[in-house]
Design a protein around this motif. Structure first.
Motif, short mmCIF file in Angstrom:
data_model
loop_
_atom_site.label_atom_id
_atom_site.label_comp_id
_atom_site.label_asym_id
_atom_site.label_seq_id
_atom_site.Cartn_x
_atom_site.Cartn_y
_atom_site.Cartn_z
N ARG A 149 61.42 34.15 35.08
CA ARG A 149 60.84 33.20 35.55
C ARG A 149 60.44 33.04 37.19
NH1 ARG A 149 65.01 31.32 32.18
NH2 ARG A 149 66.31 30.82 34.16
N LYS A 150 59.64 32.03 37.61
CA LYS A 150 59.55 31.94 39.09
C LYS A 150 60.91 31.59 39.64
CE LYS A 150 56.41 28.40 38.51
NZ LYS A 150 55.64 27.47 38.99
N PRO A 151 61.22 31.86 40.88
CA PRO A 151 60.28 32.42 41.80
C PRO A 151 60.12 34.04 41.70
CG PRO A 151 62.69 32.51 42.73
CD PRO A 151 62.45 31.86 41.21
N HIS A 152 60.17 34.64 40.57
CA HIS A 152 59.81 35.92 40.40
C HIS A 152 58.42 35.89 40.30
CE1 HIS A 152 59.12 40.20 38.74
NE2 HIS A 152 60.36 40.31 39.13
N PRO A 153 57.45 36.66 41.00
CA PRO A 153 56.06 36.85 40.81
C PRO A 153 55.50 37.08 39.59
CG PRO A 153 56.71 38.63 42.03
CD PRO A 153 58.04 37.86 41.67
N GLN A 154 56.16 37.57 38.40
CA GLN A 154 55.63 38.22 37.33
C GLN A 154 54.38 37.34 36.76
OE1 GLN A 154 55.94 41.38 36.33
NE2 GLN A 154 54.38 41.09 35.04
N ILE A 155 54.58 36.03 36.76
CA ILE A 155 53.97 35.14 36.15
C ILE A 155 52.49 35.22 36.79
CG2 ILE A 155 54.36 32.94 37.61
CD1 ILE A 155 54.24 31.40 34.78
N VAL A 156 52.46 35.39 38.27
CA VAL A 156 51.16 35.50 38.94
C VAL A 156 50.43 36.80 38.49
CG1 VAL A 156 50.17 35.49 41.25
CG2 VAL A 156 52.03 33.99 40.79
N TYR A 157 51.28 37.94 38.38
CA TYR A 157 50.60 39.16 38.10
C TYR A 157 50.10 39.14 36.58
CZ TYR A 157 53.64 40.66 41.92
OH TYR A 157 53.92 40.88 43.22
N ASP A 158 50.85 38.25 35.69
CA ASP A 158 50.24 38.19 34.30
C ASP A 158 48.97 37.45 34.25
OD1 ASP A 158 52.45 39.67 33.65
OD2 ASP A 158 53.38 38.09 32.74
N ILE A 159 48.85 36.49 35.24
CA ILE A 159 47.69 35.53 35.21
C ILE A 159 46.53 36.46 35.62
CG2 ILE A 159 46.48 33.88 36.69
CD1 ILE A 159 49.00 32.02 36.38
N LEU A 160 46.60 37.30 36.61
CA LEU A 160 45.72 38.10 37.17
C LEU A 160 45.09 39.01 35.93
CD1 LEU A 160 46.30 36.78 39.70
CD2 LEU A 160 46.24 39.08 40.89
N SER A 161 46.14 39.80 35.63
CA SER A 161 46.06 40.80 34.38
C SER A 161 45.21 40.39 33.14
CB SER A 161 47.36 41.48 33.92
OG SER A 161 47.05 42.22 32.78
N THR A 162 45.43 38.87 33.16
CA THR A 162 44.86 38.34 31.78
C THR A 162 43.47 37.97 32.10
OG1 THR A 162 47.04 37.32 31.12
CG2 THR A 162 44.78 36.12 30.23
N LEU A 163 43.15 37.86 33.29
CA LEU A 163 41.62 37.55 33.50
C LEU A 163 40.77 38.72 33.88
CD1 LEU A 163 42.53 34.58 36.16
CD2 LEU A 163 41.42 34.30 33.92
N ASN A 164 41.53 39.52 34.69
CA ASN A 164 40.82 40.80 35.10
C ASN A 164 41.67 41.72 35.79
OD1 ASN A 164 38.98 42.82 36.42
ND2 ASN A 164 37.37 41.30 36.47
N SER A 165 41.90 42.97 35.54
CA SER A 165 42.76 43.87 36.12
C SER A 165 42.52 44.24 37.51
CB SER A 165 43.01 45.19 35.16
OG SER A 165 41.66 45.86 34.99
N LYS A 166 41.41 43.70 37.83
CA LYS A 166 40.83 44.30 39.16
C LYS A 166 41.20 43.09 40.19
CE LYS A 166 37.56 47.62 37.52
NZ LYS A 166 35.78 48.08 37.78
N LEU A 167 41.54 41.92 39.57
CA LEU A 167 41.66 40.83 40.45
C LEU A 167 42.85 40.99 41.41
CD1 LEU A 167 40.83 37.93 38.25
CD2 LEU A 167 39.75 38.71 40.02
N SER A 168 42.82 40.40 42.71
CA SER A 168 43.85 40.79 43.76
C SER A 168 44.46 39.63 44.29
CB SER A 168 43.65 41.92 44.85
OG SER A 168 44.50 41.57 45.92
N THR A 169 45.78 39.28 44.36
CA THR A 169 46.42 38.05 44.96
C THR A 169 45.82 38.04 46.31
OG1 THR A 169 48.38 39.54 45.87
CG2 THR A 169 48.56 38.35 43.81
N LEU A 170 45.10 38.73 46.99
CA LEU A 170 44.51 38.58 48.23
C LEU A 170 43.46 37.43 48.34
CD1 LEU A 170 44.18 42.21 49.73
CD2 LEU A 170 45.91 40.48 50.32
N ASN A 171 42.82 37.29 46.90
CA ASN A 171 42.02 36.19 46.57
C ASN A 171 42.84 35.18 45.80
OD1 ASN A 171 39.80 37.62 47.87
ND2 ASN A 171 39.60 38.76 46.23
N CYS A 172 43.93 34.84 45.90
CA CYS A 172 44.54 33.84 45.33
C CYS A 172 45.13 32.76 46.04
CB CYS A 172 45.88 34.71 44.26
SG CYS A 172 46.91 33.61 43.35
N LEU A 173 44.49 31.55 45.61
CA LEU A 173 45.42 30.42 46.32
C LEU A 173 46.23 29.90 45.13
CD1 LEU A 173 44.78 28.83 48.81
CD2 LEU A 173 43.46 27.14 47.36
N TYR A 174 47.62 29.82 45.70
CA TYR A 174 48.52 29.19 44.68
C TYR A 174 49.21 27.81 45.18
CZ TYR A 174 53.07 28.87 42.25
OH TYR A 174 54.24 28.62 41.40
#
Length: 222
Positions: A149-174
């Motif tokens: 669970r949060k605050p572990h960042p896995q959920i953010v990584y899973d969102i990016l992976s689901t959308l596109n494996s090439k997406l980066s958190t550098l372009n992510c607004l949380y």
């Protein structure tokens, strides 16, 4: 661009329904209940942690938490949208973000994605988002078995992976409302926006040193 929203306290005010469900579980097992206005300080780390914090200190053990959860979950599944509503300005913000995303695609070929990252268990997260925000979000993730669970960042990584494996958190607004959200975004390397209309106090949020602190949903647009 990926724009990730926390759910409780950021998109929607869920305190009344969470409090009612927790009080039902407490009363069903013979424990004292709480005033609904006391629940903002108890939420933030998922259902089990909510129940644990609501219990008398001497009864805060895994066995008792799981026993109360058996009452909490069916009640909440049936009543999780009795009082829960989007915060003022949230529907307008989401509509504006969708428009901006369409414009970015048309002018630059740039895709915008909207996602939800919650510590609420997955079934309830999906049901509430589908009912209150139909067709808005590209990915909706909550608490899932075997996933930190949060605050572990896995959920953010899973969102990016689901959308596109090439997406980066550098372009992510949380966007969130709590210290849990602040820790999640920092751990993932995302840009952090904290909102003051949710469950965290302004003092707590300022202390987390977010990249942006906003007092109204439409301020997110800047």
């Amino acid at each position: 661009m990926i724009i990730i929203f926390d759910l409780d306290g950021t998109l929607i005010n869920t305190i009344s329904d969470l409090g009612q469900a927790c009080n039902y579980a407490l009363a069903s097992c013979g424990f004292p209940t709480h005033k609904i206005e006391d629940y903002p300080r108890l939420v933030g780390n998922g259902v089990n942690k909510l129940i644990e914090r609501a219990l008398p200190e001497e009864h805060r053990n895994e066995e008792t938490v799981l026993r109360l959860r058996e009452y909490f979950v069916p009640y909440y599944d049936e009543h999780n949208c009795d009082y829960t509503r989007p915060y003022d300005g949230i529907p307008e913000l989401l509509e504006a973000l969708r428009r901006k995303g369409d414009e970015a695609m048309r002018l630059k070929g740039e895709r915008w994605f909207l996602a939800v990252a919650s510590n609420k268990y997955q079934a309830a997260t999906e049901k509430i988002v589908a009912q209150l925000f139909p067709g808005i979000f590209d990915v909706v993730l909550g608490e899932r078995e075997g996933v930190e669970r949060k605050p572990h960042p896995q959920i953010v990584y899973d969102i990016l992976s689901t959308l596109n494996s090439k997406l980066s958190t550098l372009n992510c607004l949380y966007i969130g409302d709590s210290l849990v959200d602040a820790e999640t975004a920092r751990a993932a390397g995302a840009t952090l926006v904290l909102c003051t209309w949710g469950f965290g106090t302004r003092e707590q949020l300022e202390g987390a040193k977010p990249d942006y602190l906003v007092d109204h949903p439409l301020e997110v647009l800047r």
